[in-house]
Design an enzyme around this catalytic site. Structure first.
Site, PDB file in Angstrom:
ATOM      1  N   ASP A  77       1.203  -2.780  11.555  1.00  0.00           N
ATOM      2  CA  ASP A  77       1.464  -3.364  10.237  1.00  0.00           C
ATOM      3  C   ASP A  77       1.792  -4.846  10.415  1.00  0.00           C
ATOM      4  O   ASP A  77       2.867  -5.200  10.913  1.00  0.00           O
ATOM      5  CB  ASP A  77       2.639  -2.619   9.575  1.00  0.00           C
ATOM      6  CG  ASP A  77       2.850  -3.062   8.135  1.00  0.00           C
ATOM      7  OD1 ASP A  77       2.844  -4.289   7.884  1.00  0.00           O
ATOM      8  OD2 ASP A  77       3.029  -2.200   7.266  1.00  0.00           O
ATOM      9  N   ASP A 129       5.096  -6.158   8.758  1.00  0.00           N
ATOM     10  CA  ASP A 129       6.307  -5.718   9.461  1.00  0.00           C
ATOM     11  C   ASP A 129       6.498  -6.492  10.764  1.00  0.00           C
ATOM     12  O   ASP A 129       7.612  -6.900  11.097  1.00  0.00           O
ATOM     13  CB  ASP A 129       6.223  -4.219   9.780  1.00  0.00           C
ATOM     14  CG  ASP A 129       6.581  -3.361   8.576  1.00  0.00           C
ATOM     15  OD1 ASP A 129       7.183  -3.899   7.620  1.00  0.00           O
ATOM     16  OD2 ASP A 129       6.260  -2.167   8.583  1.00  0.00           O
ATOM     17  N   THR A 180      -0.870   7.650  -0.842  1.00  0.00           N
ATOM     18  CA  THR A 180      -2.213   7.576  -1.440  1.00  0.00           C
ATOM     19  C   THR A 180      -3.085   6.504  -0.788  1.00  0.00           C
ATOM     20  O   THR A 180      -4.300   6.515  -0.964  1.00  0.00           O
ATOM     21  CB  THR A 180      -2.108   7.232  -2.938  1.00  0.00           C
ATOM     22  OG1 THR A 180      -1.568   5.894  -3.040  1.00  0.00           O
ATOM     23  CG2 THR A 180      -1.195   8.187  -3.683  1.00  0.00           C
ATOM     24  N   ARG A 240       0.844  -1.191   0.000  1.00  0.00           N
ATOM     25  CA  ARG A 240       0.000   0.000   0.000  1.00  0.00           C
ATOM     26  C   ARG A 240       0.878   1.239   0.000  1.00  0.00           C
ATOM     27  O   ARG A 240       1.743   1.384   0.859  1.00  0.00           O
ATOM     28  CB  ARG A 240      -0.880  -0.044   1.248  1.00  0.00           C
ATOM     29  CG  ARG A 240      -2.230   0.531   1.056  1.00  0.00           C
ATOM     30  CD  ARG A 240      -3.072   0.247   2.251  1.00  0.00           C
ATOM     31  NE  ARG A 240      -2.494   0.761   3.478  1.00  0.00           N
ATOM     32  CZ  ARG A 240      -3.197   1.016   4.567  1.00  0.00           C
ATOM     33  NH1 ARG A 240      -4.482   0.780   4.562  1.00  0.00           N
ATOM     34  NH2 ARG A 240      -2.629   1.479   5.639  1.00  0.00           N
TER      35      ARG A 240
HETATM   36  C1  PRP Z   1      -1.177  -4.296   4.447  1.00  0.00           C
HETATM   37  C2  PRP Z   1      -2.039  -5.513   4.704  1.00  0.00           C
HETATM   38  C3  PRP Z   1      -2.925  -5.568   3.479  1.00  0.00           C
HETATM   39  C4  PRP Z   1      -3.134  -4.106   3.181  1.00  0.00           C
HETATM   40  C5  PRP Z   1      -4.459  -3.684   3.767  1.00  0.00           C
HETATM   41  O1  PRP Z   1      -0.133  -4.626   3.609  1.00  0.00           O
HETATM   42  O2  PRP Z   1      -1.325  -6.699   4.896  1.00  0.00           O
HETATM   43  O3  PRP Z   1      -2.315  -6.214   2.376  1.00  0.00           O
HETATM   44  O4  PRP Z   1      -2.067  -3.377   3.809  1.00  0.00           O
HETATM   45  O5  PRP Z   1      -4.750  -2.374   3.415  1.00  0.00           O
HETATM   46  P1  PRP Z   1      -5.918  -1.969   2.426  1.00  0.00           P
HETATM   47  O6  PRP Z   1      -7.128  -2.796   2.792  1.00  0.00           O
HETATM   48  O7  PRP Z   1      -6.109  -0.518   2.741  1.00  0.00           O
HETATM   49  O8  PRP Z   1      -5.462  -2.195   1.020  1.00  0.00           O
HETATM   50  P2  PRP Z   1       1.146  -3.685   3.392  1.00  0.00           P
HETATM   51  O9  PRP Z   1       0.910  -2.681   2.332  1.00  0.00           O
HETATM   52  O10 PRP Z   1       1.574  -3.124   4.718  1.00  0.00           O
HETATM   53  O11 PRP Z   1       2.220  -4.700   2.827  1.00  0.00           O
HETATM   54  P3  PRP Z   1       3.035  -5.860   3.578  1.00  0.00           P
HETATM   55  O12 PRP Z   1       2.076  -7.024   3.742  1.00  0.00           O
HETATM   56  O13 PRP Z   1       4.140  -6.150   2.630  1.00  0.00           O
HETATM   57  O14 PRP Z   1       3.508  -5.322   4.913  1.00  0.00           O
END
Ligand code: PRP
Length: 213
Positions: A204, A207, A112, A108
């Site tokens: 997160d 993480d 944005t 994400r």
């Molecule tokens: C997090 C989580 C989801 C997403 C949820 O991933 O694991 O994939 O964000 O957010 P959304 O519903 O608003 O799209 P992240 O971007 O932190 O990636 P990662 O799993 O690599 O930490």
């Protein structure tokens, strides 16, 4: 085990889940405890996500006589949304050892809050399989929507979405855009904050699971 089933959402409730979500939410929890708690909740969610699988009958012989046996009559494909979804994948495989695994890489954008795709690998047979998309967090729903839309374009017809913690905003988005996709979750939190993080949430998940905090 109590379980609240709305038409397109199952909220799985269980004392083990209440305890383990607390461990996951607590910022003092270390990486080993975080992984163990996530795996335990994943197994309970997997059990519920697999509940509607069709069965086929066949005859076996016990040491005493012939009887009717059962096997699962649908291929299962698990699709973790990278990275955090990887932590839920083994939970499904424990029940379905021959499940195929697809991967969808997306993160994400911090500004944005929109998902950015960086990888995809989906096994053959997605058209007829039960496809379980797994990701611990359903926040805005952007990542889940992208993943489900991509899989539908590949021909997937039987989709379910499994998450640990969901925000009302993400649930609303999936209900509107993917009313055919049943959501299985162990927690519905209060809201999203200005950074689109789930409140109270657990931070997160990726993480914390991989130690990149
Ligand atoms: C997090 C989580 C989801 C997403 C949820 O991933 O694991 O994939 O964000 O957010 P959304 O519903 O608003 O799209 P992240 O971007 O932190 O990636 P990662 O799993 O690599 O930490």
């Amino acid at each position: 085990m109590s379980q609240e089933s709305l038409e397109d959402l199952t909220l799985v409730e269980h004392p083990v889940i209440s305890r383990d979500l607390t461990i996951l939410r607590n910022k003092e929890t270390n990486i080993a405890e975080f992984r163990q708690a996530l795996k335990r909740v994943g197994i309970i969610l997997a059990y519920h996500a697999l509940k509607e699988l069709p069965l086929k009958e066949y005859t076996i012989e016990t040491p005493i006589e012939k009887t009717t046996g059962y096997d699962i009559d649908q291929e299962i494909i698990v699709v973790p949304i990278l990275r955090a979804g990887l932590g839920l994948t083994d939970a499904i495989i424990q029940f379905i050892p021959n499940a195929k695994v697809g991967h969808l890489g997306m993160y994400r954008d911090e500004e944005t809050h929109e998902p950015v795709d960086y990888y995809s690998s989906i096994p053959e047979g997605v058209e007829d399989a039960m496809v379980l998309v797994v990701d611990p967090m359903l926040a805005t729903g952007g990542s889940a929507h992208d993943a489900l839309s991509f899989l539908k374009k590949q021909g997937a017809q039987h989709l379910r979405f499994v998450s640990l913690i969901s925000a009302p905003e993400g649930i609303k988005k999936l209900r509107e855009l993917h009313p055919d996709v049943h959501i299985i979750t162990s927690g519905i939190d209060e809201k999203l904050n200005d950074d689109a993080f789930i409140v109270p949430g657990l931070g997160d998940a990726g993480d914390r699971y991989f130690g990149t905090v």
